[in-house]
Write an enzyme that holds these catalytic residues in place. Structure first.
Site, PDB file in Angstrom:
ATOM      1  N   GLY A  46       0.869  -1.187   0.000  1.00 47.27           N
ATOM      2  CA  GLY A  46       0.000   0.000   0.000  1.00 47.27           C
ATOM      3  C   GLY A  46       0.893   1.219   0.000  1.00 47.27           C
ATOM      4  O   GLY A  46       1.779   1.334   0.857  1.00 47.27           O
ATOM      5  N   GLU A  47       0.678   2.146  -0.949  1.00 45.01           N
ATOM      6  CA  GLU A  47       1.637   3.248  -1.099  1.00 45.01           C
ATOM      7  C   GLU A  47       1.664   4.184   0.101  1.00 45.01           C
ATOM      8  O   GLU A  47       2.584   4.973   0.253  1.00 45.01           O
ATOM      9  CB  GLU A  47       1.394   4.023  -2.393  1.00 45.01           C
ATOM     10  CG  GLU A  47       0.044   4.696  -2.522  1.00 45.01           C
ATOM     11  CD  GLU A  47      -0.940   3.849  -3.321  1.00 45.01           C
ATOM     12  OE1 GLU A  47      -0.867   2.600  -3.222  1.00 45.01           O
ATOM     13  OE2 GLU A  47      -1.768   4.420  -4.038  1.00 45.01           O
ATOM     14  N   ASN A  48       0.656   4.099   0.969  1.00 53.14           N
ATOM     15  CA  ASN A  48       0.692   4.907   2.188  1.00 53.14           C
ATOM     16  C   ASN A  48       1.722   4.394   3.190  1.00 53.14           C
ATOM     17  O   ASN A  48       1.942   5.024   4.213  1.00 53.14           O
ATOM     18  CB  ASN A  48      -0.696   4.955   2.833  1.00 53.14           C
ATOM     19  CG  ASN A  48      -1.205   3.581   3.208  1.00 53.14           C
ATOM     20  OD1 ASN A  48      -1.003   2.613   2.465  1.00 53.14           O
ATOM     21  ND2 ASN A  48      -1.852   3.471   4.350  1.00 53.14           N
TER      22      ASN A  48
END
Lengths: 238, 223
Positions: A46-48
């Site tokens: 997840g890019e977060n």
């Protein structure tokens, strides 16, 4: 028989390998997770700032204060979920054992630096050069590119998971993209409900088709010339 | 050494109209809401905020501070994603808010570069897209890149799980996101912490943001 979106998701899942690090975008890509075979571990990025997403524990900020209170401070772990553990779609998630968290620059170092095996994302258009348009429609209010431009600029494989035609019946596979580009020449594979197209030596080449579909029927629904591989696979639709 | 802990009002007194404020968080997760709520009460204007998205002001989200936009405190945002954030879109449509879109990884790296004393960097992100407009393109080892400049802010409002009084910080899970990067890139850094402990209570090898990047620590009022 699965519906179009699930046919696409199932055929994308078949391209992933045990141990792969994969970013799944919003829309059809989020369905891919449920078709990964038992015994195959795909590590979802997840890019977060997470790797190893397991289950969705709920939608963040739904004012479920009781859940948040019970999953705050050091009361719970990543295995049980926590108010500070979300995916990029703002859902509370749990992580598999061995999952980890990091800051946004490390997250995009993974993407841009070629450390992700695949990124799977939806698209508005893909053209014969492998150019991708997936973030803005001219004349409509803009949401922003988010991480899409970075995610496709370094992944070992960029898999586009999209329906073959738009809601108006127009081919989303075209000669030249007319929508604002996300990146040039980045697409490795397109998976639609009708076919799988791989860019082989830069040529969009059909490598699998839905059962019963003829080449003429496929070409009639596609606004660019396609090559056909010597052996055409049959897509899973059940 | 003097403690860096101050109260929230004293902290937000340091923000001036016209400042560029770096705001941590991702869709509101990990945003410094105690500081942002205090900022929302102030008679300030023309702030530029830099953040992943406008989630901290999204009226639909718990804890959010829509007043930051609706009251004209923040009038320009630099984000990677506006999303389906009604507060952001309504202010853009009214003409009270302007915005600039920056690819998320580029935003992260521009902040990291600023905090690291690096002028900028060549990245493949955005080559051949609208993001490239006005930027230098260069071929390096046969690959195309564009030049992106480092990006500094006046003040950073960041949030962590636990900090000691020297500003050493530990984040929880994905609430880390942009917070350490925002802290690196600002002239003044205010860190909101759920728990404030004495130096030594966070073991040295567990610190995720060293106190050298932090000017002030504020107690978070969040549950």
């Amino acid at each position: 028989m699965l519906d179009n979106r699930n046919i696409i998701a199932k055929n994308v899942a078949a391209m992933l390998h045990d141990g792969d690090f994969v970013n799944l975008g919003v829309g059809i890509p989020t369905l891919v997770g449920s078709y990964i075979p038992e015994g195959t571990t795909v590590l979802l990025h997840g890019e977060n700032g997470i790797i190893g997403q397991d289950k969705i524990a709920g939608r963040a900020f739904d004012n479920d204060t009781e859940w948040e209170k019970a999953h705050s401070k050091e009361l719970t772990t990543s295995k049980e979920g926590h108010k500070d553990l979300c995916n990029a779609g703002n859902e509370y998630v749990t992580l598999i054992p061995g999952g980890c968290c990091f800051d946004s620059s490390i997250s995009f170092a993974m993407a841009r630096g070629g450390h992700l095996d695949a990124t799977v994302l939806g698209a508005l258009q893909v053209d014969k050069h492998g150019n991708l348009a997936n973030w803005a429609v001219p004349g409509k209010s803009v949401n922003g590119m988010g991480g899409a431009m970075d995610l496709v600029s370094g992944a070992k494989k960029v898999i586009v998971a999209m329906e073959h035609c738009s809601k108006n019946g127009e081919s989303k596979i075209v000669d030249e993209c007319t929508m604002p580009l996300t990146a040039i020449g980045c697409v490795s594979v397109i998976v639609t409900e009708l076919c799988v197209i791989e860019f082989l030596d830069g040529e969009p080449t059909v490598t699998a088709m839905a059962p019963g579909l003829t080449r003429d029927e496929l070409l009639a629904k596609t606004d660019t010339a396609l090559s056909f591989a010597e052996n055409i696979g049959v897509m899973a639709v059940e | 050494m003097e403690s860096k802990v101050i109260d929230v009002k004293t902290a937000i007194d340091k923000v001036k109209s016209g400042d560029t404020v770096l705001v941590g968080g991702f869709g509101g997760s990990g945003a410094a809401f105690t500081l942002l709520h205090e900022l929302e009460k102030r008679d300030l204007t023309n702030l530029t905020s830099v953040s992943e998205d406008g989630g901290y002001a999204n009226a639909k989200l718990k804890n959010a501070c829509p007043g930051l936009l609706d009251k004209g405190i923040i009038t320009h945002i630099k984000v990677s994603f506006l999303g389906s954030n009604a507060t952001v879109h309504s202010n853009i449509n009214k003409g009270t808010l302007t915005y600039e879109l920056i690819p998320q990884g580029t935003l992260a790296e521009r902040l990291r570069a600023a905090g690291s004393g690096i002028a900028g960097f060549y990245t493949p992100t955005g080559v051949g897209t609208v993001v490239e407009e006005g930027k230098e393109r260069r071929t390096i080892d046969g690959k195309e890149y564009i030049f992106e400049k480092a990006f500094h802010g006046d003040i950073a409002l960041v949030k962590c799980f636990r900090a000691d009084t020297m500003g050493n910080a530990v984040f929880k899970y994905s609430a880390m996101n942009f917070n350490p990067l925002m802290a690196m890139a600002a002239k003044m850094v205010i860190l909101e912490a759920e728990e404030i402990v004495e130096p030594g209570e966070i073991e040295a090898d567990q610190v995720q943001l060293p106190g050298v990047f932090v000017d002030h620590v504020v107690q978070s009022m969040e549950v």
